[in-house]
Design a protein around this motif. Structure first.
Motif, PDB file in Angstrom:
ATOM      1  N   LEU A  65      39.819  24.676 -24.877  1.00 22.24           N
ATOM      2  CA  LEU A  65      38.459  24.910 -25.370  1.00 22.24           C
ATOM      3  C   LEU A  65      38.363  26.023 -26.409  1.00 22.24           C
ATOM      4  CD1 LEU A  65      35.855  24.347 -22.560  1.00 22.24           C
ATOM      5  CD2 LEU A  65      36.084  23.240 -24.771  1.00 22.24           C
ATOM      6  N   PRO A  66      38.934  27.212 -26.104  1.00 17.38           N
ATOM      7  CA  PRO A  66      38.819  28.264 -27.117  1.00 17.38           C
ATOM      8  C   PRO A  66      39.526  27.882 -28.418  1.00 17.38           C
ATOM      9  CG  PRO A  66      39.839  29.108 -25.093  1.00 17.38           C
ATOM     10  CD  PRO A  66      39.608  27.665 -24.892  1.00 17.38           C
ATOM     11  N   VAL A  67      40.632  27.159 -28.282  1.00 18.33           N
ATOM     12  CA  VAL A  67      41.427  26.800 -29.457  1.00 18.33           C
ATOM     13  C   VAL A  67      40.700  25.798 -30.349  1.00 18.33           C
ATOM     14  CG1 VAL A  67      43.635  25.857 -30.194  1.00 18.33           C
ATOM     15  CG2 VAL A  67      43.511  27.205 -28.103  1.00 18.33           C
ATOM     16  N   THR A  68      39.956  24.858 -29.691  1.00 20.13           N
ATOM     17  CA  THR A  68      39.369  23.764 -30.458  1.00 20.13           C
ATOM     18  C   THR A  68      38.043  24.131 -31.105  1.00 20.13           C
ATOM     19  OG1 THR A  68      38.468  22.986 -28.386  1.00 20.13           O
ATOM     20  CG2 THR A  68      40.413  21.855 -29.209  1.00 20.13           C
ATOM     21  N   LEU A  69      37.548  25.354 -30.827  1.00 17.97           N
ATOM     22  CA  LEU A  69      36.229  25.686 -31.353  1.00 17.97           C
ATOM     23  C   LEU A  69      36.185  25.608 -32.871  1.00 17.97           C
ATOM     24  CD1 LEU A  69      34.694  28.438 -29.105  1.00 17.97           C
ATOM     25  CD2 LEU A  69      33.915  26.116 -29.554  1.00 17.97           C
ATOM     26  N   LYS A  70      37.365  25.659 -33.501  1.00 13.61           N
ATOM     27  CA  LYS A  70      37.382  25.581 -34.962  1.00 13.61           C
ATOM     28  C   LYS A  70      37.408  24.128 -35.453  1.00 13.61           C
ATOM     29  CE  LYS A  70      38.685  30.166 -35.910  1.00 13.61           C
ATOM     30  NZ  LYS A  70      39.016  30.701 -34.567  1.00 13.61           N
ATOM     31  N   LEU A  71      37.602  23.192 -34.521  1.00  7.60           N
ATOM     32  CA  LEU A  71      37.604  21.771 -34.903  1.00  7.60           C
ATOM     33  C   LEU A  71      36.178  21.235 -34.909  1.00  7.60           C
ATOM     34  CD1 LEU A  71      40.450  20.245 -32.712  1.00  7.60           C
ATOM     35  CD2 LEU A  71      40.568  20.937 -35.094  1.00  7.60           C
ATOM     36  N   SER A  72      36.006  20.068 -35.527  1.00  5.26           N
ATOM     37  CA  SER A  72      34.714  19.404 -35.405  1.00  5.26           C
ATOM     38  C   SER A  72      34.626  18.833 -33.995  1.00  5.26           C
ATOM     39  CB  SER A  72      34.597  18.279 -36.424  1.00  5.26           C
ATOM     40  OG  SER A  72      35.297  17.144 -35.972  1.00  5.26           O
ATOM     41  N   PRO A  73      33.415  18.777 -33.417  1.00  7.49           N
ATOM     42  CA  PRO A  73      33.282  18.273 -32.049  1.00  7.49           C
ATOM     43  C   PRO A  73      33.897  16.880 -31.886  1.00  7.49           C
ATOM     44  CG  PRO A  73      31.172  19.089 -32.853  1.00  7.49           C
ATOM     45  CD  PRO A  73      32.130  19.200 -33.988  1.00  7.49           C
ATOM     46  N   VAL A  74      33.707  16.006 -32.876  1.00  8.31           N
ATOM     47  CA  VAL A  74      34.227  14.641 -32.733  1.00  8.31           C
ATOM     48  C   VAL A  74      35.739  14.676 -32.530  1.00  8.31           C
ATOM     49  CG1 VAL A  74      34.347  12.366 -33.771  1.00  8.31           C
ATOM     50  CG2 VAL A  74      32.397  13.834 -34.246  1.00  8.31           C
ATOM     51  N   SER A  75      36.442  15.397 -33.368  1.00  7.24           N
ATOM     52  CA  SER A  75      37.898  15.461 -33.245  1.00  7.24           C
ATOM     53  C   SER A  75      38.306  16.061 -31.909  1.00  7.24           C
ATOM     54  CB  SER A  75      38.494  16.304 -34.380  1.00  7.24           C
ATOM     55  OG  SER A  75      38.097  15.800 -35.620  1.00  7.24           O
ATOM     56  N   ALA A  76      37.621  17.129 -31.497  1.00  2.75           N
ATOM     57  CA  ALA A  76      37.965  17.770 -30.237  1.00  2.75           C
ATOM     58  C   ALA A  76      37.806  16.790 -29.085  1.00  2.75           C
ATOM     59  CB  ALA A  76      37.093  19.004 -30.014  1.00  2.75           C
ATOM     60  N   PHE A  77      36.680  16.053 -29.073  1.00  2.00           N
ATOM     61  CA  PHE A  77      36.453  15.160 -27.942  1.00  2.00           C
ATOM     62  C   PHE A  77      37.387  13.962 -27.961  1.00  2.00           C
ATOM     63  CE2 PHE A  77      32.650  17.622 -27.359  1.00  2.00           C
ATOM     64  CZ  PHE A  77      32.710  17.782 -25.998  1.00  2.00           C
ATOM     65  N   ILE A  78      37.776  13.534 -29.162  1.00  5.14           N
ATOM     66  CA  ILE A  78      38.761  12.451 -29.235  1.00  5.14           C
ATOM     67  C   ILE A  78      40.084  12.919 -28.638  1.00  5.14           C
ATOM     68  CG2 ILE A  78      40.194  11.221 -30.912  1.00  5.14           C
ATOM     69  CD1 ILE A  78      37.630  10.616 -32.442  1.00  5.14           C
ATOM     70  N   MET A  79      40.436  14.169 -28.891  1.00  2.00           N
ATOM     71  CA  MET A  79      41.655  14.709 -28.294  1.00  2.00           C
ATOM     72  C   MET A  79      41.509  14.835 -26.778  1.00  2.00           C
ATOM     73  SD  MET A  79      43.837  17.977 -29.487  1.00  2.00           S
ATOM     74  CE  MET A  79      42.787  19.312 -28.996  1.00  2.00           C
ATOM     75  N   PHE A  80      40.348  15.345 -26.326  1.00  3.18           N
ATOM     76  CA  PHE A  80      40.122  15.476 -24.889  1.00  3.18           C
ATOM     77  C   PHE A  80      40.200  14.124 -24.191  1.00  3.18           C
ATOM     78  CE2 PHE A  80      37.322  19.424 -25.751  1.00  3.18           C
ATOM     79  CZ  PHE A  80      38.460  20.184 -25.910  1.00  3.18           C
TER      80      PHE A  80
END
Lengths: 503, 169
Positions: A49-64
């Motif tokens: 979570l802390p690491v992905t804060l710099k990503l766009s939400p869409v990309s982060a959730f696709i990774m999750f």
């Protein structure tokens, strides 16, 4: 038609090179997480979570999403080759699949698990595609009273159905609810349980709690009861594959497992344990090879593995359409949404369709990736199990402290982390399920808010929860979940008691 | 330490009892703290104390039931986890090493910096898991800490305390 158009739009989001890359990273990470002991999908998402804060939400959730599905695939590898279920939903696979491996049938067991997971995951995602929008139009009629009733249903379900006894589930739930209270009252802005520490005014971060309970708690516990010799990983020769007979014996259990798993996952009573056990019992009853069960029947791997993955897809229905998490991983995903300032629920489909449908589309993509990653590479993943335990757990602790520290760059969070880690240790030592605490912590503030909103609207009339038909129905279901099992047990013990005295 | 392979003894498990009393104490703590919350009278019918009260009584309730069970001789079964043997006696030496590592990490992080503090944590954790390869662990610990530090600060833009190695990495 509307759904199909939305899904197509989702694919146009998910199939960009960047998002495909994040789906692949998620699938690889997820599989590794499923294979490695001591880390699960909830913990991994929390750490990222802390690491992905710099990503766009869409990309982060696709990774999750890739991590979430990947962990289910990886979990079966460990269960089959090492007989160590990473989570309670793979217990059945560990029993039956490991027996197959012992008889030299590891390749077939791994294949039926991977293909079954793929089929169930894809069918489950298909069901999610159509069930979630239907649920959304239903959920739009919900008022605060219904939402509150739903949260109560989720509380009772996670604490009554997970773990060895409802009492132990309730202890865990109340602990989580207590943690959720810390901070500032949302309605009035009053400080609560902050112990005079300004760090606590914003509440305790979910990441700290998840990492403490899972990573630190688990590491402490495993260290305290480390198995003397590491179990030998089952060796297997040849490629992962199934014979014609294996296929014939697998395809029906795959479908039946999917049919069982999805609805169980989608109910607020959620979880993947019940459907995997039910699927195992069902396959045992229907099988022509009953004598093989317990000694490595392929049906006993195919059905439960499919049920497990279908349930994982099902869990996303209440999460996305109602904002209701029914497992620890779903709870941390909800926290991830909140971190981005998004609130899952019926409105999310209207306000952020690119995110929701990109996420759903990426689940299809992720499933295909996982099949490709797992069928030929099972041998490679199994090697992860040979990492020396001192190095593995040392690494887990370093990443855990790093993730929590980088939330606020504060040592205070580390103190909290270690205290919560001690609680996690005690929970394992004294047999308390961890998931109710996480769900309680995330859902508690939502429950309180909806409860007070409902009462504000009804001008203080508590009857509002029972006079609105939907809310009343949900609360009746709560009563059944709570009172059903003990009543049944009482009835059974009375019957067996009287039969014993008469004989 | 009670030996759980032996037939279940009738005695009271002190650990179970202590845990139950801990839950009761937590409930009592929440109850006391609940009454410390400032309430603005007339602001809301259900104020900021209502839910805390429910949670406090819930904790007290389940704690008392647990305590009664523990006094009647109930004892919890340790969880079966990967790599763990529930029947093994608790190894306090291992817990000691891990605790040492975590506390040292917490105290040293801002003094020595991330790399050295994490090295200490990793090395102590490896000791806790019965590693006898003292030098190998140290090498892996340093490598991991440095790689993580560089990756996260330069690659992802997180700030981690550099400590003694300020300007070197």
């Amino acid at each position: 038609m509307e759904t199909l158009a939305a899904l197509l739009n989702g694919f146009s989001t998910a199939l960009t090179p960047e998002n495909l890359l994040f789906a692949l990273i998620g699938a690889v990470l997820g599989t590794a997480v499923g294979v490695l002991p001591g880390i699960g999908p909830a913990l991994t998402v929390a750490l990222l979570l802390p690491v992905t804060l710099k990503l766009s939400p869409v990309s982060a959730f696709i990774m999750f999403a890739g991590i979430y599905y990947g962990a289910m695939f990886g979990g079966s590898t460990t269960s089959i080759l090492l007989k160590t279920p990473g989570e309670s939903a793979s217990i059945v696979t560990a029993m039956e699949g490991n027996q197959m491996a012992r008889r030299g049938r590891a390749p077939a067991a791994l294949a039926t698990a991977a293909i079954g997971s793929f089929i169930a995951g894809t069918l489950g995602t298909l069901a999610l595609t159509f069930a979630a929008p239907a649920m959304v139009s239903f959920a739009l009629q919900f008022g605060p009273a219904e939402y509150f009733a739903l949260t109560v249903l989720a509380f009772t379900a996670v604490s009554a159905l997970l773990g060895s006894s409802p009492l132990r589930g309730l202890v865990s739930l109340f602990f989580g609810l207590g943690l959720g209270l810390v901070g500032t009252d949302l309605q009035t802005g009053q400080a609560r349980f902050d112990l005079g520490r300004p760090e606590l005014l914003d509440g305790i971060d979910v990441v700290t709690v998840v990492v403490g309970l899972f990573a630190v708690g688990e590491t402490l516990y495993v260290a305290s009861k480390l198995r003397g010799a590491q179990d030998a990983v089952m060796k297997f020769k040849g490629r992962v594959g199934m014979t014609r007979e294996d296929w014939a014996r697998s395809w029906k259990p795959w479908l039946r497992g999917t049919l069982l798993g999805f609805p169980f996952g989608a109910l607020p009573a959620g979880g993947a344990e019940m459907p995997t056990f039910l699927s195992y019992l069902l396959e045992k009853r229907l099988s022509k090879h009953k004598d093989e069960f317990g000694k490595g029947a392929i049906e006993g791997v195919a059905g439960p593995e499919a049920a497990n993955n279908a349930a994982a897809a099902g869990v996303l229905v209440p999460l996305l359409s109602l904002g209701l998490p029914t497992s620890a991983t779903a709870a941390i995903l909800l926290a991830a949404f909140q971190q981005y300032g998004l609130q899952p629920g019926p409105l999310l489909f209207a306000t952020n369709p690119a995110l929701v449908w990109g996420l759903i589309a990426s689940l299809y993509v992720g499933n295909v990736m996982l099949l490709v990653l797992n069928l030929p590479l099972a041998k490679f993943w199994a090697r992860l199990l040979e990492i020396p335990r001192p190095l593995l757990y040392g690494g887990i602790l370093v990443f855990a402290t790093l993730g929590v520290y980088s939330l606020n760059n504060s040592v205070f969070d580390l103190v909290l982390l270690y205290l919560i880690g001690l609680v996690g240790f005690a929970m394992r030592r004294f047999d308390f399920p961890v998931a109710p605490a996480i769900v309680g912590m995330i859902l508690g503030p939502i429950a309180e808010q909806q409860f007070r909103r409902a009462l504000a609207i009804s001008q203080g009339d508590y009857g509002v929860f029972f006079t609105r038909p939907l809310s009343a129905t949900i609360l009746i279901v709560v009563g059944i979940v709570l009172l059903g099992p003990p009543l049944l047990r009482w009835w059974n013990s009375r019957r067996s008691g009287t039969s014993r005295t008469t004989s | 330490m009670p030996d759980s392979t032996a037939p279940p003894s009738r005695g009271i498990s002190l650990g179970d009892l202590a845990l139950a009393l801990g839950v009761v104490a937590l409930g009592a703590f929440f109850l006391v703290e609940t009454f410390m919350i400032d309430v603005n009278p007339g602001y809301a019918r259900v104020g900021p104390r209502f839910f805390p009260l429910l949670v406090s009584f819930g904790l007290l309730g389940v704690g008392v039931i647990l305590a009664i069970g523990a006094l009647r001789g109930e004892r919890a079964q340790p969880a079966a986890e990967e790599d763990a043997d529930p029947d093994a006696p608790t190894n306090w030496r291992s817990i000691g090493w891990l605790t040492l590592g975590l506390v040292a990490h917490m105290l040293l992080l801002n003094v020595l910096g991330f790399v050295l503090a994490s090295t200490v944590l990793f090395w102590c954790a490896a000791r806790g898991f019965h590693s006898t390869w003292i030098v190998r662990d140290l090498v892996v610990a340093v490598l991991l800490s440095v790689v993580v530090y560089v990756l996260f600060t330069h690659g992802l833009g997180l700030t981690l305390p550099p400590g003694l190695l300020k300007g070197v990495l």
